[in-house]
Enzyme design. Structure first.
Site, PDB file in Angstrom:
ATOM      1  N   GLU A  36       0.856  -1.180   0.000  1.00 40.15           N
ATOM      2  CA  GLU A  36       0.000   0.000   0.000  1.00 40.15           C
ATOM      3  C   GLU A  36       0.902   1.243   0.000  1.00 40.15           C
ATOM      4  O   GLU A  36       1.182   1.846   1.036  1.00 40.15           O
ATOM      5  CB  GLU A  36      -0.939   0.010   1.207  1.00 40.15           C
ATOM      6  CG  GLU A  36      -1.977   1.110   1.114  1.00 40.15           C
ATOM      7  CD  GLU A  36      -3.007   1.054   2.224  1.00 40.15           C
ATOM      8  OE1 GLU A  36      -3.861   1.950   2.264  1.00 40.15           O
ATOM      9  OE2 GLU A  36      -2.962   0.120   3.050  1.00 40.15           O
ATOM     10  N   LYS A 166      -3.103 -13.944  18.922  1.00 40.37           N
ATOM     11  CA  LYS A 166      -3.514 -13.749  17.526  1.00 40.37           C
ATOM     12  C   LYS A 166      -5.023 -13.849  17.322  1.00 40.37           C
ATOM     13  O   LYS A 166      -5.491 -14.302  16.272  1.00 40.37           O
ATOM     14  CB  LYS A 166      -2.781 -14.740  16.623  1.00 40.37           C
ATOM     15  CG  LYS A 166      -1.277 -14.591  16.687  1.00 40.37           C
ATOM     16  CD  LYS A 166      -0.531 -15.736  16.060  1.00 40.37           C
ATOM     17  CE  LYS A 166       0.966 -15.570  16.308  1.00 40.37           C
ATOM     18  NZ  LYS A 166       1.747 -16.745  15.914  1.00 40.37           N
ATOM     19  N   ASP A 242       6.362 -11.529  14.118  1.00 40.12           N
ATOM     20  CA  ASP A 242       5.285 -12.449  13.740  1.00 40.12           C
ATOM     21  C   ASP A 242       4.093 -11.599  13.317  1.00 40.12           C
ATOM     22  O   ASP A 242       3.385 -11.031  14.151  1.00 40.12           O
ATOM     23  CB  ASP A 242       4.921 -13.340  14.928  1.00 40.12           C
ATOM     24  CG  ASP A 242       3.955 -14.457  14.552  1.00 40.12           C
ATOM     25  OD1 ASP A 242       3.222 -14.306  13.559  1.00 40.12           O
ATOM     26  OD2 ASP A 242       3.923 -15.480  15.265  1.00 40.12           O
ATOM     27  N   HIS A 339      -4.919   8.888  -2.774  1.00 37.82           N
ATOM     28  CA  HIS A 339      -4.692   7.528  -3.269  1.00 37.82           C
ATOM     29  C   HIS A 339      -4.513   7.511  -4.781  1.00 37.82           C
ATOM     30  O   HIS A 339      -3.660   6.796  -5.311  1.00 37.82           O
ATOM     31  CB  HIS A 339      -5.854   6.618  -2.856  1.00 37.82           C
ATOM     32  CG  HIS A 339      -5.646   5.971  -1.529  1.00 37.82           C
ATOM     33  ND1 HIS A 339      -5.096   4.718  -1.397  1.00 37.82           N
ATOM     34  CD2 HIS A 339      -5.884   6.408  -0.263  1.00 37.82           C
ATOM     35  CE1 HIS A 339      -5.021   4.402  -0.110  1.00 37.82           C
ATOM     36  NE2 HIS A 339      -5.487   5.411   0.596  1.00 37.82           N
TER      37      HIS A 339
END
Length: 346
Positions: A36, A166, A242, A339
């Site tokens: 991005e 997570k 991670d 963008h």
């Protein structure tokens, strides 16, 4: 075993970011790995603000890594009796954890009883490692010791999900998991208007309506932010973390106030799970080593200091990106125009 194929993710350095606090007093450029591409100039705009306003204050409030286990008893009373005995001998279990690693240290233990099941949540200091494997090794030793002393209990699982790893939850924000860091900055009105093209009032209103009310009606869990996850993922990938830990890491709160005609802007991140040693580092990933060295996180410091520095840098980076995006969203059409200009090239 086949060698993993490594496909580099586009990475750029952003900044420098001026950061002050209890873990770092420095100006650092930060690597962000992302597809991005508008994230780089957007976060860079926040970095520029940090240099104009005396720096982002990043305070490491707490640090710990957790692993929960589940044990089974015949009934709740038996589980309760065993729990009382375990809590009464915590020094014994603290010693057992210390024997599993040079850096592991038991900080606290929490419990829940559900039916005949006993859940124990161990919280440990883990030095400069994020500590996933370190606390699992410690938990293995604790299970063996508990079952030896309490044969009325049986093994359930090395991970009972009371950790919780997570997955979105409330418990990590309440009890802590990883580094709890608060990043803050105060921006004078003139800089808000000239550099962010907004005002303190617009930022306060947007944060209330979008991050707090909007997130509430969406059912967000301990979260009131626009896009913490974007900066976290880019930072985690660039520094060998991670990446799945952005799930709990992106649970955080933006708080704003108007102070003496200036904007006070803060990002609270209670679940930053980062480390400077361990899995993802020192495994032939030269680019990760280079990034950590450039960030000043490979210096000879007391155990844990490099990881705290990294966490503070991470939190400041999140603030830079969050500040810039929210400023853009106070103006109609600015987000999409940016963008198109930066990512789609018109």
């Amino acid at each position: 075993m086949p060698t993993p194929h490594q496909t580099p993710i586009p990475t750029q350095w952003v900044g420098p970011i001026h950061i002050i606090g209890n873990a770092i007093n420095d100006e650092v450029r930060v690597p962000l790995a992302t597809y991005e591409t508008p994230l780089w100039p957007s976060t860079g705009r926040g970095a520029k603000i940090s240099r104009l306003c005396g720096g982002i204050r990043a305070t490491v409030v707490d640090e710990r890594m957790t692993r929960s286990i589940v044990l089974e008893a015949a009934n709740a009373q038996e589980a309760y009796d065993a729990l009382q005995a375990i809590q009464g001998n915590q020094a014994l279990y603290t010693e057992a954890v210390a024997e599993t690693s040079r850096f592991a240290r038991l900080l606290d233990m929490h419990s829940q009883i559900v039916g005949n099941l006993l859940f124990l949540r161990f919280e440990c200091a883990t030095g400069d490692a994020s500590g996933h494997n370190m606390v699992t090794k410690a938990a293995d030793a604790l299970i063996a010791l508990i079952l030896e002393r309490h044969p009325e209990l049986g093994y359930g699982s090395i991970s009972g999900n009371y950790c919780i790893d997570k997955k979105a939850s409330a418990v990590n924000g309440i009890l802590g998991r990883g580094k709890n860091v608060v990043a803050e900055i105060t921006i004078p009105r003139e800089i808000c208007e000239k550099r962010l093209r907004t005002t303190p009032e617009k930022m306060l209103t947007l944060n209330t309506r979008k991050n707090h009310i909007g997130s509430n009606i969406a059912g967000s869990l301990r979260s009131a932010n626009a896009h913490f996850a974007n900066m976290l993922l880019a930072f985690y990938l660039a520094t060998g973390q991670d990446a799945a830990n952005i799930i709990e890491g992106s649970q955080g709160i933006v708080h704003t106030e108007i102070r003496d005609d200036a904007l006070y802007f803060s990002c609270t991140l209670p679940n930053l799970i980062v480390g400077t040693v361990g899995n993802g580092k020192g495994q032939g990933l030269e680019i990760v080593e280079d990034h950590l060295t450039e960030l000043g996180c490979r210096e000879a410091r007391e155990p844990g200091a490099n990881a705290r520095r990294l966490a503070a840098i991470c939190a400041a980076t999140v603030l830079c990106g969050e500040l810039s995006l929210l400023a853009a969203q106070t103006n109609p059409g600015e987000l999409m125009r940016s963008h198109i200009a930066m990512e789609r090239h018109g």
